[in-house]
Design a protein around this motif. Structure first.
Motif, PDB file in Angstrom:
ATOM      1  N   LYS A  27      -3.742  -1.174  12.000  1.00 33.57           N
ATOM      2  CA  LYS A  27      -2.606  -0.667  12.792  1.00 33.57           C
ATOM      3  C   LYS A  27      -1.290  -0.865  12.057  1.00 33.57           C
ATOM      4  O   LYS A  27      -0.427   0.017  12.059  1.00 33.57           O
ATOM      5  CB  LYS A  27      -2.580  -1.348  14.168  1.00 33.57           C
ATOM      6  N   LEU A  28      -1.125  -1.995  11.419  1.00 36.31           N
ATOM      7  CA  LEU A  28       0.088  -2.268  10.641  1.00 36.31           C
ATOM      8  C   LEU A  28       0.202  -1.309   9.456  1.00 36.31           C
ATOM      9  O   LEU A  28       1.246  -0.695   9.229  1.00 36.31           O
ATOM     10  CB  LEU A  28       0.083  -3.720  10.146  1.00 36.31           C
ATOM     11  N   LEU A  29      -0.881  -1.161   8.707  1.00 37.33           N
ATOM     12  CA  LEU A  29      -0.869  -0.274   7.538  1.00 37.33           C
ATOM     13  C   LEU A  29      -0.675   1.183   7.938  1.00 37.33           C
ATOM     14  O   LEU A  29       0.056   1.928   7.274  1.00 37.33           O
ATOM     15  CB  LEU A  29      -2.151  -0.434   6.735  1.00 37.33           C
ATOM     16  N   LYS A  30      -1.316   1.598   9.003  1.00 36.07           N
ATOM     17  CA  LYS A  30      -1.179   2.979   9.490  1.00 36.07           C
ATOM     18  C   LYS A  30       0.279   3.282   9.797  1.00 36.07           C
ATOM     19  O   LYS A  30       0.818   4.308   9.365  1.00 36.07           O
ATOM     20  CB  LYS A  30      -2.056   3.192  10.727  1.00 36.07           C
ATOM     21  N   TYR A  31       0.921   2.401  10.533  1.00 32.78           N
ATOM     22  CA  TYR A  31       2.331   2.598  10.869  1.00 32.78           C
ATOM     23  C   TYR A  31       3.179   2.661   9.591  1.00 32.78           C
ATOM     24  O   TYR A  31       4.000   3.565   9.425  1.00 32.78           O
ATOM     25  CB  TYR A  31       2.821   1.467  11.783  1.00 32.78           C
ATOM     26  N   ASN A  71       2.351  15.751  -8.857  1.00 31.03           N
ATOM     27  CA  ASN A  71       2.445  16.513  -7.608  1.00 31.03           C
ATOM     28  C   ASN A  71       1.106  16.633  -6.881  1.00 31.03           C
ATOM     29  O   ASN A  71       0.737  17.695  -6.398  1.00 31.03           O
ATOM     30  CB  ASN A  71       3.040  17.903  -7.873  1.00 31.03           C
ATOM     31  N   ALA A  72       0.367  15.554  -6.814  1.00 28.27           N
ATOM     32  CA  ALA A  72      -0.930  15.556  -6.136  1.00 28.27           C
ATOM     33  C   ALA A  72      -0.746  15.918  -4.671  1.00 28.27           C
ATOM     34  O   ALA A  72       0.249  15.559  -4.048  1.00 28.27           O
ATOM     35  CB  ALA A  72      -1.582  14.180  -6.263  1.00 28.27           C
ATOM     36  N   ASN A  73      -1.698  16.618  -4.137  1.00 27.74           N
ATOM     37  CA  ASN A  73      -1.644  17.015  -2.737  1.00 27.74           C
ATOM     38  C   ASN A  73      -2.468  16.023  -1.918  1.00 27.74           C
ATOM     39  O   ASN A  73      -3.650  16.222  -1.690  1.00 27.74           O
ATOM     40  CB  ASN A  73      -2.187  18.438  -2.580  1.00 27.74           C
ATOM     41  N   ILE A  74      -1.838  14.928  -1.499  1.00 25.28           N
ATOM     42  CA  ILE A  74      -2.523  13.913  -0.702  1.00 25.28           C
ATOM     43  C   ILE A  74      -2.342  14.296   0.766  1.00 25.28           C
ATOM     44  O   ILE A  74      -1.255  14.194   1.320  1.00 25.28           O
ATOM     45  CB  ILE A  74      -1.947  12.494  -0.964  1.00 25.28           C
ATOM     46  N   ALA A  75      -3.423  14.763   1.376  1.00 26.25           N
ATOM     47  CA  ALA A  75      -3.355  15.249   2.748  1.00 26.25           C
ATOM     48  C   ALA A  75      -3.537  14.125   3.762  1.00 26.25           C
ATOM     49  O   ALA A  75      -3.099  14.238   4.896  1.00 26.25           O
ATOM     50  CB  ALA A  75      -4.413  16.326   2.966  1.00 26.25           C
ATOM     51  N   GLY A  76      -4.187  13.045   3.366  1.00 28.63           N
ATOM     52  CA  GLY A  76      -4.432  11.948   4.277  1.00 28.63           C
ATOM     53  C   GLY A  76      -5.168  10.835   3.568  1.00 28.63           C
ATOM     54  O   GLY A  76      -5.641  11.011   2.445  1.00 28.63           O
ATOM     55  N   VAL A  77      -5.236   9.685   4.226  1.00 32.92           N
ATOM     56  CA  VAL A  77      -5.943   8.546   3.653  1.00 32.92           C
ATOM     57  C   VAL A  77      -6.831   7.910   4.715  1.00 32.92           C
ATOM     58  O   VAL A  77      -6.560   8.006   5.906  1.00 32.92           O
ATOM     59  CB  VAL A  77      -4.975   7.475   3.069  1.00 32.92           C
ATOM     60  N   ILE A 115       0.821  -1.199   0.000  1.00 35.18           N
ATOM     61  CA  ILE A 115       0.000   0.000   0.000  1.00 35.18           C
ATOM     62  C   ILE A 115       0.860   1.255   0.000  1.00 35.18           C
ATOM     63  O   ILE A 115       0.458   2.285  -0.522  1.00 35.18           O
ATOM     64  CB  ILE A 115      -1.001  -0.010   1.167  1.00 35.18           C
ATOM     65  N   CYS A 116       2.047   1.185   0.570  1.00 35.04           N
ATOM     66  CA  CYS A 116       2.932   2.349   0.562  1.00 35.04           C
ATOM     67  C   CYS A 116       3.295   2.754  -0.866  1.00 35.04           C
ATOM     68  O   CYS A 116       3.353   3.941  -1.185  1.00 35.04           O
ATOM     69  CB  CYS A 116       4.198   2.076   1.376  1.00 35.04           C
ATOM     70  N   ALA A 117       3.515   1.767  -1.723  1.00 38.01           N
ATOM     71  CA  ALA A 117       3.827   2.073  -3.116  1.00 38.01           C
ATOM     72  C   ALA A 117       2.646   2.783  -3.774  1.00 38.01           C
ATOM     73  O   ALA A 117       2.832   3.728  -4.558  1.00 38.01           O
ATOM     74  CB  ALA A 117       4.172   0.789  -3.877  1.00 38.01           C
ATOM     75  N   GLU A 118       1.425   2.359  -3.459  1.00 42.29           N
ATOM     76  CA  GLU A 118       0.245   3.014  -4.026  1.00 42.29           C
ATOM     77  C   GLU A 118       0.125   4.449  -3.517  1.00 42.29           C
ATOM     78  O   GLU A 118      -0.133   5.371  -4.304  1.00 42.29           O
ATOM     79  CB  GLU A 118      -1.025   2.243  -3.668  1.00 42.29           C
ATOM     80  N   VAL A 119       0.286   4.646  -2.225  1.00 40.69           N
ATOM     81  CA  VAL A 119       0.187   5.992  -1.655  1.00 40.69           C
ATOM     82  C   VAL A 119       1.264   6.887  -2.254  1.00 40.69           C
ATOM     83  O   VAL A 119       0.993   8.023  -2.672  1.00 40.69           O
ATOM     84  CB  VAL A 119       0.272   5.953  -0.115  1.00 40.69           C
ATOM     85  N   GLU A 120       2.484   6.392  -2.331  1.00 37.44           N
ATOM     86  CA  GLU A 120       3.572   7.176  -2.934  1.00 37.44           C
ATOM     87  C   GLU A 120       3.281   7.471  -4.401  1.00 37.44           C
ATOM     88  O   GLU A 120       3.570   8.564  -4.892  1.00 37.44           O
ATOM     89  CB  GLU A 120       4.909   6.450  -2.798  1.00 37.44           C
ATOM     90  N   GLY A 121       2.713   6.494  -5.094  1.00 39.08           N
ATOM     91  CA  GLY A 121       2.353   6.711  -6.491  1.00 39.08           C
ATOM     92  C   GLY A 121       1.344   7.835  -6.644  1.00 39.08           C
ATOM     93  O   GLY A 121       1.489   8.695  -7.515  1.00 39.08           O
ATOM     94  N   PHE A 122       0.334   7.849  -5.789  1.00 44.44           N
ATOM     95  CA  PHE A 122      -0.657   8.929  -5.830  1.00 44.44           C
ATOM     96  C   PHE A 122      -0.006  10.265  -5.472  1.00 44.44           C
ATOM     97  O   PHE A 122      -0.280  11.287  -6.100  1.00 44.44           O
ATOM     98  CB  PHE A 122      -1.828   8.651  -4.886  1.00 44.44           C
ATOM     99  N   CYS A 154       5.577   7.038   4.076  1.00 43.77           N
ATOM    100  CA  CYS A 154       5.002   7.961   3.082  1.00 43.77           C
ATOM    101  C   CYS A 154       4.816   9.368   3.628  1.00 43.77           C
ATOM    102  O   CYS A 154       4.520  10.282   2.870  1.00 43.77           O
ATOM    103  CB  CYS A 154       3.661   7.435   2.591  1.00 43.77           C
ATOM    104  N   LYS A 155       4.927   9.511   4.940  1.00 41.66           N
ATOM    105  CA  LYS A 155       4.696  10.808   5.587  1.00 41.66           C
ATOM    106  C   LYS A 155       3.315  11.363   5.237  1.00 41.66           C
ATOM    107  O   LYS A 155       3.148  12.541   4.954  1.00 41.66           O
ATOM    108  CB  LYS A 155       5.788  11.816   5.214  1.00 41.66           C
ATOM    109  N   VAL A 156       2.328  10.482   5.249  1.00 39.92           N
ATOM    110  CA  VAL A 156       0.934  10.839   5.012  1.00 39.92           C
ATOM    111  C   VAL A 156       0.136  10.389   6.222  1.00 39.92           C
ATOM    112  O   VAL A 156       0.307   9.268   6.703  1.00 39.92           O
ATOM    113  CB  VAL A 156       0.384  10.164   3.729  1.00 39.92           C
ATOM    114  N   LYS A 157      -0.723  11.252   6.722  1.00 37.88           N
ATOM    115  CA  LYS A 157      -1.546  10.938   7.885  1.00 37.88           C
ATOM    116  C   LYS A 157      -2.640   9.944   7.510  1.00 37.88           C
ATOM    117  O   LYS A 157      -3.322  10.096   6.505  1.00 37.88           O
ATOM    118  CB  LYS A 157      -2.182  12.234   8.407  1.00 37.88           C
ATOM    119  N   VAL A 158      -2.777   8.895   8.310  1.00 39.72           N
ATOM    120  CA  VAL A 158      -3.875   7.941   8.154  1.00 39.72           C
ATOM    121  C   VAL A 158      -4.976   8.383   9.115  1.00 39.72           C
ATOM    122  O   VAL A 158      -4.756   8.472  10.314  1.00 39.72           O
ATOM    123  CB  VAL A 158      -3.426   6.494   8.430  1.00 39.72           C
ATOM    124  N   LEU A 159      -6.138   8.681   8.558  1.00 34.03           N
ATOM    125  CA  LEU A 159      -7.220   9.304   9.310  1.00 34.03           C
ATOM    126  C   LEU A 159      -8.315   8.326   9.712  1.00 34.03           C
ATOM    127  O   LEU A 159      -9.439   8.722   9.989  1.00 34.03           O
ATOM    128  CB  LEU A 159      -7.805  10.449   8.486  1.00 34.03           C
TER     129      LEU A 159
END
Length: 167
Positions: free
Chosen positions: A30-34, A13-19, A1-8, A40-45
């Protein structure tokens, strides 16, 4: 999932504020959030847990339409309760405020200039929208409808692009 988030994040230059994660168990969340927040330095909400009561049947060309779902209101009520319990709504609102920055938010004054230009794909291929979602987008800015089938280019200077479902 990190590869997908990084891809987005890196796509134009998409502004992904959180997922918000969907249909995962609490332990997997909990595993994915960590992993996402560390890599990815993206907040999991938050997340929506797997819940059979809200599953929708599908057919060859996609999901069934809302008018075909017998217990739709019950499913929506369950979804609402799950979102209240498992998703950080205040965090999403905070992220939206960060994104909007100095955007004007006075809903009582319709004469104020709206700050966001929102493109919405709408034609026979992209036609499944919830009215509430479209009304919400209209409250945030100018909604510009376009046809992916007929239009050769996207509307100019869009801040947000919304593509609904369809066949």
């Amino acid at each position: 999932i990190c590869a997908e988030v990084e891809g987005f994040k890196n796509y134009k230059n998409a502004n992904i504020a959180g997922v918000v994660l969907n249909s995962v168990s609490e332990k997997y969340y909990k595993l994915l959030k960590y992993a996402i927040e560390q890599n990815c330095k993206v907040k999991v909400l938050g997340y929506l847990p797997k819940e059979e009561k809200i599953s929708l049947s599908s057919r060859h060309l996609g999901l069934v339409q809302s008018m075909e779902i017998i217990n739709l209101q019950e499913k929506l009520n369950i979804c609402g309760k799950l979102i209240e319990e498992y998703v950080d709504i205040d965090g999403i609102i905070d992220k939206m405020q960060e994104f909007r920055g100095e955007a004007k938010t006075n809903e009582d004054n319709n004469n104020e200039e709206k700050s966001l230009r929102i493109g919405v794909a709408l034609d026979k291929a992209f036609s499944f929208y919830y009215k509430d979602n479209l009304e919400f987008l209209e409250s945030l800015g100018e909604v510009i409808y376009f046809s992916p089938i007929n239009d050769k280019t996207l509307p100019e200077n869009l801040d947000f692009l919304y593509i609904g479902g369809g066949y």
